[in-house]
Write a protein that holds these residues in place. Structure first.
Motif, PDB file in Angstrom:
ATOM      1  N   PRO A  92      19.113 -85.311  13.419  1.00  0.00           N
ATOM      2  CA  PRO A  92      18.772 -83.910  13.605  1.00  0.00           C
ATOM      3  C   PRO A  92      19.100 -83.036  12.333  1.00  0.00           C
ATOM      4  O   PRO A  92      20.084 -83.209  11.598  1.00  0.00           O
ATOM      5  N   LEU A  93      18.030 -82.269  12.194  1.00  0.00           N
ATOM      6  CA  LEU A  93      18.244 -80.970  11.016  1.00  0.00           C
ATOM      7  C   LEU A  93      19.064 -79.945  11.737  1.00  0.00           C
ATOM      8  O   LEU A  93      18.965 -79.944  12.833  1.00  0.00           O
ATOM      9  N   SER A  94      19.474 -78.946  10.693  1.00  0.00           N
ATOM     10  CA  SER A  94      20.110 -77.797  11.313  1.00  0.00           C
ATOM     11  C   SER A  94      19.306 -77.122  12.134  1.00  0.00           C
ATOM     12  O   SER A  94      18.156 -77.017  11.969  1.00  0.00           O
ATOM     13  N   LEU A  95      20.125 -76.477  12.891  1.00  0.00           N
ATOM     14  CA  LEU A  95      19.458 -75.374  14.059  1.00  0.00           C
ATOM     15  C   LEU A  95      19.263 -73.978  13.033  1.00  0.00           C
ATOM     16  O   LEU A  95      20.111 -73.628  12.509  1.00  0.00           O
ATOM     17  N   GLN A  96      18.115 -73.468  12.790  1.00  0.00           N
ATOM     18  CA  GLN A  96      17.852 -72.663  11.890  1.00  0.00           C
ATOM     19  C   GLN A  96      16.733 -71.565  12.260  1.00  0.00           C
ATOM     20  O   GLN A  96      15.797 -71.813  12.934  1.00  0.00           O
ATOM     21  N   LEU A 265       3.860 -78.030   6.160  1.00  0.00           N
ATOM     22  CA  LEU A 265       3.321 -77.209   5.189  1.00  0.00           C
ATOM     23  C   LEU A 265       3.909 -75.561   5.603  1.00  0.00           C
ATOM     24  O   LEU A 265       4.051 -75.067   6.587  1.00  0.00           O
ATOM     25  N   LEU A 266       4.292 -75.043   4.347  1.00  0.00           N
ATOM     26  CA  LEU A 266       5.029 -73.900   4.601  1.00  0.00           C
ATOM     27  C   LEU A 266       4.808 -73.065   3.471  1.00  0.00           C
ATOM     28  O   LEU A 266       4.412 -73.281   2.547  1.00  0.00           O
ATOM     29  N   ALA A 267       5.148 -71.507   3.529  1.00  0.00           N
ATOM     30  CA  ALA A 267       5.028 -70.737   2.456  1.00  0.00           C
ATOM     31  C   ALA A 267       6.119 -71.303   1.369  1.00  0.00           C
ATOM     32  O   ALA A 267       7.072 -71.962   1.495  1.00  0.00           O
ATOM     33  N   ASN A 268       5.778 -70.988   0.275  1.00  0.00           N
ATOM     34  CA  ASN A 268       6.752 -71.589  -1.108  1.00  0.00           C
ATOM     35  C   ASN A 268       7.944 -70.863  -1.002  1.00  0.00           C
ATOM     36  O   ASN A 268       8.313 -70.064  -1.760  1.00  0.00           O
ATOM     37  N   SER A 269       8.946 -71.265  -0.134  1.00  0.00           N
ATOM     38  CA  SER A 269      10.057 -70.628  -0.043  1.00  0.00           C
ATOM     39  C   SER A 269      11.085 -71.682   0.377  1.00  0.00           C
ATOM     40  O   SER A 269      10.783 -72.654   1.000  1.00  0.00           O
ATOM     41  N   ASP A 270      12.511 -71.227   0.082  1.00  0.00           N
ATOM     42  CA  ASP A 270      13.610 -72.208   0.617  1.00  0.00           C
ATOM     43  C   ASP A 270      14.677 -71.501   1.323  1.00  0.00           C
ATOM     44  O   ASP A 270      15.791 -71.635   1.239  1.00  0.00           O
ATOM     45  N   ASN A 271      14.064 -70.503   2.011  1.00  0.00           N
ATOM     46  CA  ASN A 271      15.195 -69.489   2.725  1.00  0.00           C
ATOM     47  C   ASN A 271      15.477 -70.162   4.187  1.00  0.00           C
ATOM     48  O   ASN A 271      14.508 -70.139   4.971  1.00  0.00           O
ATOM     49  N   VAL A 272      16.683 -70.090   4.462  1.00  0.00           N
ATOM     50  CA  VAL A 272      17.208 -70.898   5.716  1.00  0.00           C
ATOM     51  C   VAL A 272      18.465 -69.968   6.125  1.00  0.00           C
ATOM     52  O   VAL A 272      19.489 -69.997   5.453  1.00  0.00           O
ATOM     53  N   LEU A 273      18.369 -69.724   7.371  1.00  0.00           N
ATOM     54  CA  LEU A 273      19.520 -69.162   7.922  1.00  0.00           C
ATOM     55  C   LEU A 273      19.981 -70.094   9.078  1.00  0.00           C
ATOM     56  O   LEU A 273      19.161 -70.435   9.974  1.00  0.00           O
ATOM     57  N   VAL A 282      27.332 -71.239   7.729  1.00  0.00           N
ATOM     58  CA  VAL A 282      26.760 -70.524   8.712  1.00  0.00           C
ATOM     59  C   VAL A 282      27.061 -69.231   8.628  1.00  0.00           C
ATOM     60  O   VAL A 282      28.205 -68.813   8.828  1.00  0.00           O
ATOM     61  N   ASP A 283      26.316 -68.183   8.347  1.00  0.00           N
ATOM     62  CA  ASP A 283      26.743 -66.686   8.129  1.00  0.00           C
ATOM     63  C   ASP A 283      26.215 -66.182   9.582  1.00  0.00           C
ATOM     64  O   ASP A 283      25.011 -65.712   9.888  1.00  0.00           O
ATOM     65  N   VAL A 284      27.083 -65.930  10.443  1.00  0.00           N
ATOM     66  CA  VAL A 284      26.741 -65.572  11.786  1.00  0.00           C
ATOM     67  C   VAL A 284      26.142 -64.156  11.760  1.00  0.00           C
ATOM     68  O   VAL A 284      24.895 -63.750  12.382  1.00  0.00           O
ATOM     69  N   PRO A 285      26.625 -63.102  11.132  1.00  0.00           N
ATOM     70  CA  PRO A 285      26.140 -61.859  11.169  1.00  0.00           C
ATOM     71  C   PRO A 285      24.912 -61.709  10.578  1.00  0.00           C
ATOM     72  O   PRO A 285      23.882 -61.082  11.117  1.00  0.00           O
ATOM     73  N   GLU A 286      24.515 -62.249   9.606  1.00  0.00           N
ATOM     74  CA  GLU A 286      23.261 -62.287   8.784  1.00  0.00           C
ATOM     75  C   GLU A 286      22.220 -62.986   9.702  1.00  0.00           C
ATOM     76  O   GLU A 286      20.973 -62.629   9.856  1.00  0.00           O
ATOM     77  N   LEU A 287      22.535 -64.285  10.147  1.00  0.00           N
ATOM     78  CA  LEU A 287      21.704 -64.984  11.417  1.00  0.00           C
ATOM     79  C   LEU A 287      21.244 -64.122  12.197  1.00  0.00           C
ATOM     80  O   LEU A 287      20.057 -63.961  12.636  1.00  0.00           O
TER      81      LEU A 287
END
Length: 386
Positions: A92-96, A265-273, A282-287
């Motif tokens: 499993p990958l991270s829940l995100q 296929l995704l937009a050219n980004s690597d932003n994951v919460l 894991v940044d709970v407030p930002e998530l």
């Protein structure tokens, strides 16, 4: 057009066999998680136009309009707007979740202003872009996508007969849907770690005993013992895609992939919460700022078309995914519409212009160039909407 030389990312969750089997090479024994195609600075593809290999990102930067076309540059700027991948999940990958464009810009600028290094483990925003994505199954593909109804999650919790889950079930039944989901996810991710570890262990024991729909969550515990993401995962829809089926995931939709080989296929980004199922930050407030607490039934997509290009329709302009099922003796498919393209073979043997592509082989077609596809196999096409 250019044959692409691509990087395989060795993330720990990657399958040790799926990508080697597709590529027809011997496994290394190490996880091979993602094959990246495109110009993302993290692992850009490489091309050789007669003077040795160069990064595709460098080639595009040297002549954005020549490579991407004037319309693409005017709409998205002087860079390839999408990232194309083959994803091979063996665990499993991270829940995100991923931010929308405004959230990504604000988060990136804030972390830049605070001087957080781009490669810091606690950095949330690696770039100022959003990350809508589509996953299309090559093999049967398991994952989670979006929130179940609170009532369905409450039923799932209660069915386990675990006393420490009862308060979550009660909350899910006591409040309006959005408030219920927010309150329970916040409580799960903010719980005392030792107490949560005991709850996860009790949940795993019950899930193994009951089997059936609970088997998925028992398996998660073997990979991530004590992780609150195991409980959070029970708030989401479990989805199993068959080959050729796809999911589109917009901003704020919680998801995780479990097992299988797929084209992403995704937009050219690597932003994951992240929300769990991971040893990473894991940044709970930002998530909680990013998550959309909206229950929904996952929409499984199938390509639309008749005899030629089959398109996976998505509400996004940064990318467009389509598929060609080529057969011997069929009329060649002529591609080229003024936008950049990446072509990926996933089965059989196909001819893309002068290039022969075997499974896992890919090519970059600059804007304005036309290419004929023929042969006996499957080709996925990634391009943009301009």
């Amino acid at each position: 057009m250019d044959r692409l030389t691509n990087t395989i990312r060795p993330y720990a969750w990657g399958s040790t066999t799926a990508l080697p089997t597709l590529l027809g090479v011997e496994p290394t024994g190490e996880p091979q998680a993602e094959l990246w195609m495109g110009a993302h600075p993290g692992a850009p593809s490489r091309v050789d136009r007669g003077a040795g290999e160069r990064s595709l990102a460098e080639v595009i930067a040297a002549d954005p309009e020549g490579e991407l076309g004037a319309a693409t540059v005017a709409k998205f700027g002087p860079r390839l707007p999408f990232l194309f991948k083959i994803l091979a999940a063996g665990a499993p990958l991270s829940l995100q979740v991923h931010p929308d464009l405004a959230q990504a810009k604000a988060g990136f600028e804030d972390e830049e202003r605070r001087g957080i290094p781009i490669d810091a483990a606690h950095r949330n925003y690696k770039d100022p872009n959003h990350k809508p994505e589509m996953i299309c199954a090559i093999t049967p593909f398991d994952g989670l996508c979006g929130f179940r109804s609170p009532q369905a999650s409450a039923d799932l919790f209660e069915g386990l007969g675990v006393g420490s889950l009862k308060p979550y079930a009660d909350l899910l039944r006591a409040h309006p849907e959005e408030a219920a989901l927010r309150e329970v996810l916040t409580a799960v991710l903010s719980a005392d770690r030792e107490q949560m570890a005991r709850t996860v262990a009790e949940t795993a024991a019950a899930a193994e005993r009951l089997g059936g729909e609970y088997a998925t969550y028992a398996a998660l515990v073997h990979e991530y013992p004590g992780d609150p993401g195991v409980i959070a995962a029970m708030l989401l829809n479990h989805v199993r895609l068959q080959p050729g089926e796809a999911l589109f995931l917009g901003a704020g939709v919680p998801h995780a992939y479990f097992d299988g080989l797929g084209v992403e296929l995704l937009a050219n980004s690597d932003n994951v919460l992240r929300a769990g199922l991971t040893p990473k930050h894991v940044d709970v407030p930002e998530l909680l700022k990013i998550v959309k607490f909206e229950p929904s039934d996952p929409t499984v997509m199938r390509p639309e078309g008749d005899g030629g290009e089959e398109v996976y329709e998505a509400p996004i302009d940064e990318f467009r995914l389509s598929r060609f099922l080529l057969a011997p003796g069929g009329a060649p498919q002529v591609l080229g519409d003024g936008a950049p393209q990446i072509l990926l073979c996933t089965a059989g043997s196909v001819q893309a212009g002068e290039l022969a592509l075997a499974p896992g082989g890919s090519a970059f077609v600059p804007a304005g160039e036309k290419v004929e596809l023929s042969g006996n196999g499957t080709v996925f096409r990634a391009t943009v909407v301009v």
